[in-house]
Write an enzyme that holds these catalytic residues in place. Sequence first.
Site, PDB file in Angstrom:
ATOM      1  N   HIS A  37      11.330 -22.607   1.562  1.00 11.92           N
ATOM      2  CA  HIS A  37      10.679 -23.523   2.517  1.00 11.92           C
ATOM      3  C   HIS A  37      11.167 -24.938   2.171  1.00 11.92           C
ATOM      4  O   HIS A  37      11.490 -25.212   1.009  1.00 11.92           O
ATOM      5  CB  HIS A  37       9.165 -23.582   2.340  1.00 11.92           C
ATOM      6  N   ASP A  54       9.602 -26.400  -0.893  1.00 16.19           N
ATOM      7  CA  ASP A  54       9.912 -25.770  -2.196  1.00 16.19           C
ATOM      8  C   ASP A  54      11.028 -26.540  -2.884  1.00 16.19           C
ATOM      9  O   ASP A  54      11.084 -26.599  -4.107  1.00 16.19           O
ATOM     10  CB  ASP A  54      10.418 -24.328  -2.039  1.00 16.19           C
ATOM     11  N   GLU A  79       7.102 -13.559  11.024  1.00 21.15           N
ATOM     12  CA  GLU A  79       6.517 -12.797   9.914  1.00 21.15           C
ATOM     13  C   GLU A  79       5.029 -12.606  10.176  1.00 21.15           C
ATOM     14  O   GLU A  79       4.234 -13.523   9.997  1.00 21.15           O
ATOM     15  CB  GLU A  79       6.752 -13.557   8.604  1.00 21.15           C
ATOM     16  N   GLU A 118       6.369  -7.980   5.813  1.00 25.94           N
ATOM     17  CA  GLU A 118       5.973  -8.093   4.400  1.00 25.94           C
ATOM     18  C   GLU A 118       4.991  -6.980   4.060  1.00 25.94           C
ATOM     19  O   GLU A 118       3.983  -6.787   4.756  1.00 25.94           O
ATOM     20  CB  GLU A 118       5.356  -9.469   4.156  1.00 25.94           C
ATOM     21  N   ASP A 141       9.983  -8.898   3.591  1.00 22.04           N
ATOM     22  CA  ASP A 141       9.487  -9.593   2.409  1.00 22.04           C
ATOM     23  C   ASP A 141       8.963  -8.528   1.467  1.00 22.04           C
ATOM     24  O   ASP A 141       7.912  -7.913   1.692  1.00 22.04           O
ATOM     25  CB  ASP A 141       8.410 -10.621   2.767  1.00 22.04           C
ATOM     26  N   ASP A 182      -3.805 -11.350  -0.527  1.00 22.40           N
ATOM     27  CA  ASP A 182      -2.354 -11.275  -0.615  1.00 22.40           C
ATOM     28  C   ASP A 182      -1.929 -11.529  -2.060  1.00 22.40           C
ATOM     29  O   ASP A 182      -1.713 -12.668  -2.451  1.00 22.40           O
ATOM     30  CB  ASP A 182      -1.792 -12.355   0.325  1.00 22.40           C
ATOM     31  N   ASP A 198       0.806 -10.525  -3.591  1.00 23.72           N
ATOM     32  CA  ASP A 198       2.249 -10.784  -3.720  1.00 23.72           C
ATOM     33  C   ASP A 198       2.836 -10.272  -5.030  1.00 23.72           C
ATOM     34  O   ASP A 198       3.538 -11.005  -5.742  1.00 23.72           O
ATOM     35  CB  ASP A 198       2.529 -12.296  -3.623  1.00 23.72           C
TER      36      ASP A 198
HETATM   37  C1  XUL Z   1       2.714 -16.098   2.954  1.00 25.60           C
HETATM   38  C2  XUL Z   1       4.112 -15.713   3.104  1.00 25.60           C
HETATM   39  C3  XUL Z   1       5.087 -16.827   3.208  1.00 25.60           C
HETATM   40  C4  XUL Z   1       6.226 -16.550   4.140  1.00 25.60           C
HETATM   41  C5  XUL Z   1       7.130 -17.721   4.369  1.00 25.60           C
HETATM   42  O1  XUL Z   1       1.845 -15.039   2.827  1.00 25.60           O
HETATM   43  O2  XUL Z   1       4.446 -14.552   3.096  1.00 25.60           O
HETATM   44  O3  XUL Z   1       5.538 -17.144   1.944  1.00 25.60           O
HETATM   45  O4  XUL Z   1       7.002 -15.497   3.664  1.00 25.60           O
HETATM   46  O5  XUL Z   1       6.458 -18.826   4.836  1.00 25.60           O
HETATM   47 CO    CO Z   2       6.281 -13.635   3.136  1.00 22.21          CO
END
Ligand code: XUL
Ligand code: CO
Length: 441
Positions: free
Chosen positions: A99, A102, A230, A266, A294, A305, A307
């Site tokens: 992004h 970032d 996304e 994702e 993702d 989330d 991740d």
């Molecule tokens: C948030 C997410 C983001 C996107 C990009 O949940 O997945 O990081 O991938 O903005």
């Molecule tokens: Co994402």
Amino acid sequence: MTAFNNINQIKYEGPTSTNPYAFKFYNPEEVINGKTMKEYLRFAVAYWHTFTEDLSDPFGVGTAIRPWDQYSGMDLAKARVEAAFIFFEKLGVPYFCFHDVDIVPEGSSLRESNQNLDTIVAMIKEYMKDSKTKLLWNTVNNFTHPRFVHGAGSSSNADVFAYAAAKVKKGLEVGKELGAENYVFWGGREGYETLLNTDMKLELDNLGRFFHMAVDYAREIGFDGQFLIEPKPKEPTTHQYDFDVASGYAFLQHYDLQDHFKFNIEANHATLAGHTFEHELRYARVIGMLGSVDANQGHPLLGWDTDEFPSDLYGTTLAMFEIIQNGGLGKGGLNFDAKVRRGSFTPEDLFHAHIVGMDSFAVGLKVANRLIEDRVIQNVVEERYNSYQSGIGLDIVSGKTDFHKLEEYALGLTEITHQSGRLEQIKATINQYFLTTFVGK
Ligand code: XUL
Ligand code: CO
């Protein structure tokens, strides 16, 4: 700055290696189904989780210890770029994603933020000249800053719509400059907290307008990356407009955007939406909209989330089952939108995390490819639907019937016979494939 200098190049050493800094299953040059693993999997490092993330959570400050900790401001941004390219090379990863925020600190104005971007993008471009690592996608963060409190393209405040558009305009210019293969839209705040204060129609129409303007601008500047949406159902908003692939596709069609976008799916967003990862991949695949992934996983006991780096081999196998049948991901890839746990705070953990993610998808690729080559699942599915191969079924799928004829046929039926769905048998066979792929057949 020296970063990661205690780590050597990560190489493939095979399933029996005891070296934690080696791939056990990801063998980049191994050919699977006509493509090398590297080409098939198109892994990407997510800049935000690996270089910007400090591992804070809602209850505690960051714990990450990083080689760039002594820097701040633009010096920090530069130190991260330097470290990032060392990391990419040691990992042998073909892509990265970021992004805008970032890679640079936001300035005190949009103009200043853009100048910061120009400086760092020029630096990244220089590093990319000597690197094999390319940009899978970039995006802009239109959700963190307080100005996006009511959304970005769906904000109740027209000034914010304009600001968000200006950021995406710059993001597309950055993408073009760095040769991004895709541009991602994740609508972090494009949703609502309550309908009690929300004009849903205006918000959706504005989002439609926003995306059309983005498509037009990309065309104007000759940016030819694939546009990706996304989906995510919630978090941070209560309800996000691009909830899942099905609702995202309805939105794209309603606003006549379906020819310009595909989906970036994702895993953890799929499960938040009450779907499996493979459901979202399958849905996108069968409508011809699977663009990129993702790659992460949620925690089965936690409802947000998380991740996590992918480690669930069943999950990666079912994902690769879809991706192989999609003919790969085209311009897309497998981006590790995943972060190390707060307790895994050392720089070395960043390598371990990517190694488990890459190895898990390599296992998935190999097992799924064997399942497909041996037609294990296809045969079951074909047999299950064989009533559509002849007779009334063939008439139905070839459009040769109507309600009159179907009624006549149904009235003549004395008994309807079924065949078993064979789920347990399929699972037993998949387990057998897991083991025989790696411990001898
Ligand atoms: C948030 C997410 C983001 C996107 C990009 O949940 O997945 O990081 O991938 O903005
Ligand atoms: Co994402």
